[in-house]
Every structure is written in C-alpha cells, then in structure tokens.
Motif scaffolding. Structure first.
Motif, PDB file in Angstrom:
ATOM      1  N   THR A   1       0.976  -1.256  -0.026  1.00  0.00           N
ATOM      2  CA  THR A   1      -0.135   0.050  -0.037  1.00  0.00           C
ATOM      3  C   THR A   1       0.854   1.298   0.141  1.00  0.00           C
ATOM      4  N   ASP A   2       1.991   1.196   0.781  1.00  0.00           N
ATOM      5  CA  ASP A   2       2.888   2.375   0.705  1.00  0.00           C
ATOM      6  C   ASP A   2       3.660   2.453  -0.642  1.00  0.00           C
ATOM      7  N   SER A   3       3.755   1.461  -1.290  1.00  0.00           N
ATOM      8  CA  SER A   3       4.469   1.546  -2.617  1.00  0.00           C
ATOM      9  C   SER A   3       3.682   2.183  -3.652  1.00  0.00           C
ATOM     10  N   VAL A   4       2.115   1.777  -3.516  1.00  0.00           N
ATOM     11  CA  VAL A   4       1.253   2.308  -4.574  1.00  0.00           C
ATOM     12  C   VAL A   4       1.130   3.849  -4.094  1.00  0.00           C
ATOM     13  N   ALA A   5       1.061   4.347  -2.856  1.00  0.00           N
ATOM     14  CA  ALA A   5       1.189   5.700  -2.686  1.00  0.00           C
ATOM     15  C   ALA A   5       2.390   6.489  -3.559  1.00  0.00           C
ATOM     16  N   PHE A   6       3.391   6.088  -3.443  1.00  0.00           N
ATOM     17  CA  PHE A   6       4.842   6.568  -3.584  1.00  0.00           C
ATOM     18  C   PHE A   6       4.391   6.529  -5.285  1.00  0.00           C
ATOM     19  N   GLY A   7       4.036   5.470  -5.976  1.00  0.00           N
ATOM     20  CA  GLY A   7       3.794   5.173  -7.426  1.00  0.00           C
ATOM     21  C   GLY A   7       2.750   6.538  -7.860  1.00  0.00           C
ATOM     22  N   PHE A   8       1.793   6.607  -7.145  1.00  0.00           N
ATOM     23  CA  PHE A   8       0.731   7.534  -7.435  1.00  0.00           C
ATOM     24  C   PHE A   8       1.575   9.207  -7.333  1.00  0.00           C
ATOM     25  N   ALA A   9       2.202   9.366  -6.440  1.00  0.00           N
ATOM     26  CA  ALA A   9       2.903  10.609  -6.258  1.00  0.00           C
ATOM     27  C   ALA A   9       3.839  10.970  -7.611  1.00  0.00           C
ATOM     28  N   CYS A  10       4.549   9.929  -8.087  1.00  0.00           N
ATOM     29  CA  CYS A  10       5.471  10.046  -8.829  1.00  0.00           C
ATOM     30  C   CYS A  10       4.960  10.364 -10.397  1.00  0.00           C
ATOM     31  N   MET A  11       3.499   9.830 -10.427  1.00  0.00           N
ATOM     32  CA  MET A  11       2.791   9.946 -11.698  1.00  0.00           C
ATOM     33  C   MET A  11       1.765  11.130 -11.923  1.00  0.00           C
ATOM     34  N   PHE A  12       1.479  11.708 -10.690  1.00  0.00           N
ATOM     35  CA  PHE A  12       0.526  12.786 -10.519  1.00  0.00           C
ATOM     36  C   PHE A  12       1.051  14.149 -10.520  1.00  0.00           C
ATOM     37  N   SER A  13       1.564  14.655 -11.563  1.00  0.00           N
ATOM     38  CA  SER A  13       2.228  15.892 -11.595  1.00  0.00           C
ATOM     39  C   SER A  13       0.970  16.914 -11.355  1.00  0.00           C
ATOM     40  N   ASN A  14       1.540  18.115 -10.997  1.00  0.00           N
ATOM     41  CA  ASN A  14       0.684  18.969 -10.546  1.00  0.00           C
ATOM     42  C   ASN A  14       0.317  19.904 -11.878  1.00  0.00           C
ATOM     43  N   SER A  15      -0.593  19.288 -12.566  1.00  0.00           N
ATOM     44  CA  SER A  15      -0.701  19.972 -14.072  1.00  0.00           C
ATOM     45  C   SER A  15      -1.821  21.228 -13.947  1.00  0.00           C
ATOM     46  N   LEU A  16      -2.571  21.311 -12.592  1.00  0.00           N
ATOM     47  CA  LEU A  16      -3.267  22.619 -12.728  1.00  0.00           C
ATOM     48  C   LEU A  16      -2.539  23.682 -12.139  1.00  0.00           C
ATOM     49  N   LEU A  17      -1.978  23.538 -10.801  1.00  0.00           N
ATOM     50  CA  LEU A  17      -1.637  24.840 -10.155  1.00  0.00           C
ATOM     51  C   LEU A  17      -0.362  25.179 -10.696  1.00  0.00           C
ATOM     52  N   LEU A  18       0.631  24.291 -11.195  1.00  0.00           N
ATOM     53  CA  LEU A  18       1.882  24.595 -11.600  1.00  0.00           C
ATOM     54  C   LEU A  18       1.864  24.664 -13.060  1.00  0.00           C
ATOM     55  N   GLY A  19       1.427  23.503 -13.507  1.00  0.00           N
ATOM     56  CA  GLY A  19       1.891  23.388 -15.202  1.00  0.00           C
ATOM     57  C   GLY A  19       0.786  24.277 -15.925  1.00  0.00           C
ATOM     58  N   LEU A  20      -0.440  24.842 -15.704  1.00  0.00           N
ATOM     59  CA  LEU A  20      -1.293  25.803 -16.333  1.00  0.00           C
ATOM     60  C   LEU A  20      -0.394  27.353 -16.256  1.00  0.00           C
ATOM     61  N   PRO A  21      -0.320  27.813 -14.980  1.00  0.00           N
ATOM     62  CA  PRO A  21       0.277  29.166 -14.951  1.00  0.00           C
ATOM     63  C   PRO A  21       1.608  29.145 -15.560  1.00  0.00           C
ATOM     64  N   ILE A  22       2.493  28.394 -15.214  1.00  0.00           N
ATOM     65  CA  ILE A  22       3.945  28.332 -15.916  1.00  0.00           C
ATOM     66  C   ILE A  22       3.875  28.272 -17.410  1.00  0.00           C
ATOM     67  N   THR A  23       2.925  27.341 -17.934  1.00  0.00           N
ATOM     68  CA  THR A  23       2.914  27.336 -19.338  1.00  0.00           C
ATOM     69  C   THR A  23       2.496  28.691 -19.881  1.00  0.00           C
ATOM     70  N   GLU A  24       1.449  29.124 -19.528  1.00  0.00           N
ATOM     71  CA  GLU A  24       0.805  30.326 -19.820  1.00  0.00           C
ATOM     72  C   GLU A  24       1.606  31.603 -19.815  1.00  0.00           C
ATOM     73  N   ARG A  25       2.537  31.669 -18.649  1.00  0.00           N
ATOM     74  CA  ARG A  25       3.181  32.893 -18.540  1.00  0.00           C
ATOM     75  C   ARG A  25       4.489  32.611 -19.533  1.00  0.00           C
ATOM     76  N   ALA A  26       4.897  31.323 -20.039  1.00  0.00           N
ATOM     77  CA  ALA A  26       5.856  31.244 -20.850  1.00  0.00           C
ATOM     78  C   ALA A  26       5.659  31.355 -22.200  1.00  0.00           C
ATOM     79  N   TYR A  27       4.403  30.836 -22.694  1.00  0.00           N
ATOM     80  CA  TYR A  27       4.147  30.873 -23.955  1.00  0.00           C
ATOM     81  C   TYR A  27       2.702  31.438 -24.426  1.00  0.00           C
ATOM     82  N   GLY A  28       1.923  32.003 -23.458  1.00  0.00           N
ATOM     83  CA  GLY A  28       0.824  32.820 -23.377  1.00  0.00           C
ATOM     84  C   GLY A  28      -0.635  31.882 -23.529  1.00  0.00           C
ATOM     85  N   SER A  29      -1.671  32.363 -23.429  1.00  0.00           N
ATOM     86  CA  SER A  29      -2.923  31.622 -23.080  1.00  0.00           C
ATOM     87  C   SER A  29      -3.380  31.049 -24.141  1.00  0.00           C
ATOM     88  N   ASP A  30      -2.934  31.279 -25.523  1.00  0.00           N
ATOM     89  CA  ASP A  30      -3.318  30.424 -26.715  1.00  0.00           C
ATOM     90  C   ASP A  30      -2.407  29.499 -26.894  1.00  0.00           C
TER      91      ASP A  30
END
Length: 312
Positions: free
Chosen positions: A93-122
C-alpha cells in the motif's frame, strides 16, 4: 535567466506569500482548508468546464500527445511502486502511494500558470487536453492499484471493486467539471451570457486562490525521515517523467511545438497536493508523499527553468 524571473518566480512568489502568511499565523489552517476547498471544489472545476466546453476536440485530442505524456506518467508510477517495494522494503500500500505521487504531476496549479506565462494563453490547448483525462485516468489507476493491494488475500468480487473505483472517480469535483464540459462541447449547447459572465468571475479567481492556498498547505509539511525514498519520488517526478515525454514527443511521435511544450512542462511539475490527499485518504505513505510534494514543489523552480531552456 529571464525565464526564471518572468515566468517561474511570479508563480512561486504567490505560493510563497501563502506560506509566509501561514507561518506568521495570519492564515489559519481552517482558512487554508476553506480557500483550497473553494479553489479545488468550485473555482477550478469551473475553469476546466469552460476550457473543455470551448476546445476544438478534433484538433486537440491527439493520441500522440496522450501517449507521450502518459507513458512518462505510468513509467513514474512503475518506478515509484517498484522503488518503494524492492529498494525500500515498504508494504504494497505504501508503494502504491509512492507510485501515485510519481505519476500525478501538478498539472493545474503549476503546469497551467507556468505554461501560460511562458508561451501565452493561446498555447494552453494541449494542457487542457492532457488535463481532460488526467484526474479520471490517474485516479482510476491509483485507486484500482490501492484496492487490489488492500484486498490481497481477501475474497472481493470484481464487480464490487469496479464499483468502488467508479464511485471514487465520479465523486471528484474536477471530474464533474470535465464531464460537464465535454457534454456542452459535444452537444453543441451554448452557455447563456449571464452564466458565462459568472463563470468568468470564478475562473479569474481560480489559479491565484489555489496558488496562495497551496502555500498554506505546504507550510504544514515537514521534510523528515525517509530521505532516500523522498529523493526517489522527487527524481521520478521531476526528471524521469518529463524526460520520457520529451524523448517520445520530440524524437518518436513528432508532436507539434505547442504540444511538446505543454506535455513536457506539465510532466515536469512536482507531485500535486492530490498525491498527498490520496495517501491521506488511505492512511499510507503520508510522510514520504507529503515531503515529496514540499521538496518537489521547491525544486520545480530550477527544473522547470531547465526544461524551458531545452524546449523550442
């Protein structure tokens, strides 16, 4: 250096303001919980609904994009699980939690604003395409793996397990927002102007509120113990996932420049807070996952800078 100063640091300054406010006692735990509940349960689902409803699905939902990104994500899950089980001798069960953390990148709170600031909302169409199946697919994988690990040796029917997984996924507010967005998109319905105006107000509050609240959440975590396991999870998240995505997208599957940028930047983000919530929900691996979220979020300042320089 301009990428660091103009793109990445403003995002982390907002997170830092939340952290400092929490540390100074000006942002109580109940206030943090309330702000994050507003952001994750209401504002961000509105953002996702609006974005998915407006996507050109025929142009955006590209199998090559999904393969590039999710091959890296599932490789991260495999590394986290195998490392937890065989390198560090942790329970299934611990190993599954580690695996989940490795695959679940912060696509919303970090990925969106950094991509937007780097390349624009389009340039965010591929981000929203990735996000459209991110929570449903990865939660389904994590919950299924965890339920299998917990039920090992028990006689639980496949139908019961399937219902447990399906119920847990469909009750996620992010998934509800995404599903409603797809419904509006595919049905051809038009959102009334007064409703759209209200949505726009919610959307403008979504990312700033979530980033500030994330700072308050991160203040609770303390990096302690299990240094090797924490480093393993952070490395899989910040290095292995984006490296696989970049290799496949740039040299095998021929992603467009916008697709490659969105996929790699999203894959290069630290484990999201949802990774800790997943571990907390099951009561396993919490210290390692919480510390990986904290340390990985800080390390993203430098690793994201590196990926921005590498990308076209």
């Amino acid at each position: 250096m301009s990428a660091l100063l103009n793109v990445i640091l403003p995002v982390f300054l907002v997170i830092g303001f939340g952290w400092v406010a929490a540390r100074a006692g000006k942002f109580s735990e109940s206030a943090v919980d309330g702000l994050m509940r507003f952001a994750q349960t209401f504002a961000i689902p509105c953002l996702l609904f609006n974005s998915i409803a407006r996507l050109d699905l025929s142009e955006t939902l590209d199998i090559s994009l999904f393969v590039s990104f999710y091959a890296g994500a599932f490789a991260g899950f495999a590394l986290g699980f195998l490392g937890g089980r065989f390198l560090f001798g942790r329970p299934l069960t611990d190993s599954v939690a580690f695996g989940f953390a490795c695959m679940f990148s912060n696509s919303l709170l970090l990925g969106l604003p950094i991509t937007e600031r780097a390349y624009g909302s389009d340039a965010l169409a591929a981000n929203y395409a990735i996000i459209s199946i991110h929570s449903p697919l990865l939660y389904a994988t994590g919950i299924l793996a965890m339920e299998l690990a917990r039920s090992r040796g028990q006689n639980i029917g496949g139908a019961v397990l399937a219902m447990q997984v399906l119920r847990a996924i469909l009750l996620q507010p992010l998934v509800i927002g995404i599903a409603l967005g797809f419904f509006v998109n595919l049905s051809g319905l038009t959102v009334p102007e007064v409703v759209q105006s209200a949505l726009d107000l919610m959307i403008r509050a979504a990312l700033p509120a979530a980033l500030f609240g994330l700072g308050g959440v991160l203040y609770r975590y303390r990096p302690e113990g299990d240094a090797k396991a924490i480093a393993w999870v952070v490395a899989a998240s910040l290095v292995v996932h984006p490296a696989i995505t970049y290799g496949l997208g740039a040299h095998v599957l021929g992603l467009t420049t916008d697709q490659l940028r969105s996929a790699v930047i999203t894959g290069a983000m630290a484990p999201g807070v949802n990774a800790y919530l997943f571990a907390h929900m099951y009561g396993v691996g919490k210290r390692v996952v919480a510390s990986a979220v904290l340390i990985g979020t800080g390390a993203t300042i430098l690793t994201a800078w590196g990926w921005l320089h590498l990308l076209p």
